[in-house]
Structures are given as structure tokens and as C-alpha cells.
Design an enzyme around this catalytic site. Structure first.
Site, PDB file in Angstrom:
ATOM      1  NE  ARG A 151      -2.914  -1.958   3.018  1.00  0.00           N
ATOM      2  CZ  ARG A 151      -3.529  -3.368   3.308  1.00  0.00           C
ATOM      3  NH1 ARG A 151      -1.936  -3.413   4.488  1.00  0.00           N
ATOM      4  NH2 ARG A 151      -3.920  -3.955   3.749  1.00  0.00           N
ATOM      5  CE  LYS A 175      -6.711  -0.694   5.313  1.00  0.00           C
ATOM      6  NZ  LYS A 175      -7.385  -0.993   4.070  1.00  0.00           N
ATOM      7  CG  HIS A 273      -6.197  -8.466   1.148  1.00  0.00           C
ATOM      8  ND1 HIS A 273      -5.946  -9.229   0.424  1.00  0.00           N
ATOM      9  CD2 HIS A 273      -5.843  -7.484   1.365  1.00  0.00           C
ATOM     10  CE1 HIS A 273      -5.933  -8.425  -1.308  1.00  0.00           C
ATOM     11  NE2 HIS A 273      -5.793  -7.135   0.319  1.00  0.00           N
ATOM     12  CE1 TYR A 282      -6.542  -7.704  -6.859  1.00  0.00           C
ATOM     13  CE2 TYR A 282      -5.768  -8.774  -4.735  1.00  0.00           C
ATOM     14  CZ  TYR A 282      -5.620  -7.473  -5.665  1.00  0.00           C
ATOM     15  OH  TYR A 282      -5.998  -6.252  -5.234  1.00  0.00           O
TER      16      TYR A 282
END
Length: 301
Positions: A151, A175, A273, A282
Site C-alpha cells: 500500500r 493496517k 488481507h 484477483y
């Protein structure tokens, strides 16, 4: 210590932000996103406080958002923010019934993200001007983005002490402050080292920025906006009509791995994730690519 004003939105929003920061350890960007969602609820609500809102009022607000043309995906995301807010209010015993509990999210479509073909990435790289001071740095940025699927926030926060080039890994804090190890390719290592040895070591670095890998010419870590500008400029020079951003390289990284037969769980781990359903998009993209290939090249299509 701030006075508890249980009759104001401001108090509950402030408490929610403190909870997200201190207990859930979310980044400043995530906290701001949640705050925007709750402020939108406040703007549309008739109730004087969030604890006075009913489920029927929530439904009415969602209907209004739909009528002004907000997409189902945006509505769903905002509702998710409201649900997190009310989950917090329940946790802190500010209310006993969650008005969002029975509210269903609008039907959403899973948007297939834009990706670059490998030759487009190569064309973009060819447009880097290595005669300029920032040329080697920009090449290293693109190589790291594509090699690791980071990211943009993870890229600009990447620290030298977390780059284990000899072992072929970098350590990323993503995250929710979760740390993961991500493999880094030889080309990315090559240009990151080249940048460190030929460019970065000549920069006068500001205090507190010594460990950040990528710096601007003022010796400070790069901003998100600067990374977007670098990629947009190179995409224009390469004649790429797609919208190119740091996330485009993240999507391309994942898609090319899936196309090559990579294990979905491995890709999930590398992307950071929390849920594999996020990574599964994907596989849909891979199928879309295969269909496009058949339609373009099969003689019966």
C-alpha cells in the site's frame, strides 16, 4: 480531562476516535475515515445525539443517500462505519439497542481493479530519467511497489532497519499495526541498494527521518501525494491511458501472481488481507483476463 457532555455528538465522536486510536491501534487515515462516516450521519440525522437515533431514521438516511446518487458501494462502506460506531457505543454501555443491527447493506458489485500488463510496467520504467537526481529513487519506488504489492502508506513508512535484503524480505507494518514479512525480488533489492549508495547518502536528512527508506530532496520521508504525482507523470510519458496509482501496482502484483498459479493463501499473506474474500477478487480478475484472451485470439470467438 474533557467534561462528559452526553447530549452532544462531539463527545461521542471524540470518545470513538480515542477508542480507535488507543484500543484498536488504527492509523490516522483509518480514524479520519471513520470520523467522516459518523459526521455524515450527524449531518443527515434529526436526532440531537447518536444514542437517540432509531433504526427507522437510519433507514431513512440511507434512502436519502441513495436518492442523491451515492453508489451502493459507497453506501455500504458508510454503513459499515456507522455499525462500527454503534458497536463501540454498545461496548461502552452508552446504549442498549444498536439501531444499525438489522439494517442490511445495499447490494454491491465487486469492482474489478485496474491492472497494468507487464509490458506497460516496463514502458513506464523506461520513461524514468536517470540523469535526474530523483531518477534512481523513482526506479526503486516502482520496483518495490511491484515486487512487494505494498500500500502507498506502507511504502512511505518503509524503514531501512526493516529491509532485510540479504534474506530477501522486508518487514511491513500494515493496517491495524499488524506486521508481516514480504519477499522482495532481486530487481527491487538492486535498485533500492543503488538508491541508498548513490543518491540517498548525499541527502541532508532531517531529524526523525533517518530510518525512512524513501526521502524527498529536503531530507524528509515522501508524502502519499508525491508518490501519486511521480506515477501519474511517468504514466503520461509512457502513453498509458489507464488511471495509474500506487494501488495499481498492488493490483498488478496480485493479479500477475494469480495468473502465474500462485497459491491464494500465500497472496493473501503477502498483501496483508485480513480475509481471503478480499484476495479472491484477483481470481475473478484472472478469469476476466482469460476470457478476454480467448475472445481476442480464439478462431471461433
Amino acid at each position: 480531562m474533557p467534561k462528559k457532555d452526553l447530549n452532544s455528538w462531539k463527545f461521542y465522536i471524540r470518545e470513538f476516535k480515542d477508542y480507535l486510536k488507543l484500543e484498536r491501534s488504527l492509523s490516522e487515515n483509518s480514524i479520519m475515515a471513520y470520523e467522516r462516516d459518523v459526521l455524515k450521519l450527524q449531518n443527515y440525522a434529526q436526532s440531537p445525539t447518536p444514542i437517540a437515533i432509531t433504526d427507522s431514521e437510519i433507514s431513512k438516511i440511507i434512502k436519502e443517500l441513495n436518492e442523491i446518487g451515492l453508489s451502493p458501494n459507497s453506501q455500504s462502506r458508510i454503513l459499515s462505519g456507522w455499525k462500527a460506531f454503534y458497536k463501540f457505543l454498545l461496548l461502552e454501555d452508552y446504549l442498549e439497542i444498536d439501531p444499525t443491527e438489522l439494517i442490511e447493506s445495499p447490494q454491491t458489485t465487486r469492482k474489478i481493479p485496474e491492472v497494468l500488463h507487464f509490458h506497460e510496467i516496463e514502458n513506464l520504467i523506461q520513461c524514468i530519467d536517470h540523469s535526474k537526481e530523483e531518477g534512481t529513487r523513482n526506479r526503486a519506488i516502482i520496483e518495490v511497489l511491484y515486487s512487494c504489492g505494498l500500500r502507498v502508506s506502507e511504502l512511505i513508512e518503509l524503514q531501512i532497519s526493516n529491509c532485510h535484503f540479504n534474506e530477501g524480505f522486508i518487514s511491513i507494518t500494515g493496517k491495524g499495526n499488524k506486521t508481516r514479512l514480504v519477499p522482495i525480488g532481486l530487481e527491487a533489492i538492486k535498485y533500492a541498494k543503488l538508491y541508498l549508495e548513490t543518491t540517498r547518502n548525499h541527502i541532508l536528512i532531517k531529524d526523525g527521518h533517518e530510518d525512512f527508506l524513501f526521502l524527498n530532496r529536503r531530507g524528509q520521508k515522501l508524502s502519499r501525494v508525491m508518490v501519486f504525482i511521480i506515477l501519474k507523470d511517468l504514466a503520461e510519458k509512457a502513453g498509458i491511458k489507464k488511471k495509474v496509482s500506487p494501488h495499481t501496482f498492488r493490483h498488478s502484483f496480485a493479479t500477475h501472481l494469480i495468473e502465474g498459479g500462485a497459491d491464494l493463501r500465500a497472496v493473501q499473506d503477502m498483501l496483508g488481507h485480513a480475509s481471503i474474500t478480499t484476495t479472491e477478487i484477483y481470481t475473478h480478475l484472472d478469469k476476466a483476463f482469460l476470457r478476454q484472451t480467448i475472445e481476442q485470439f480464439h478462431p471461433r470467438s
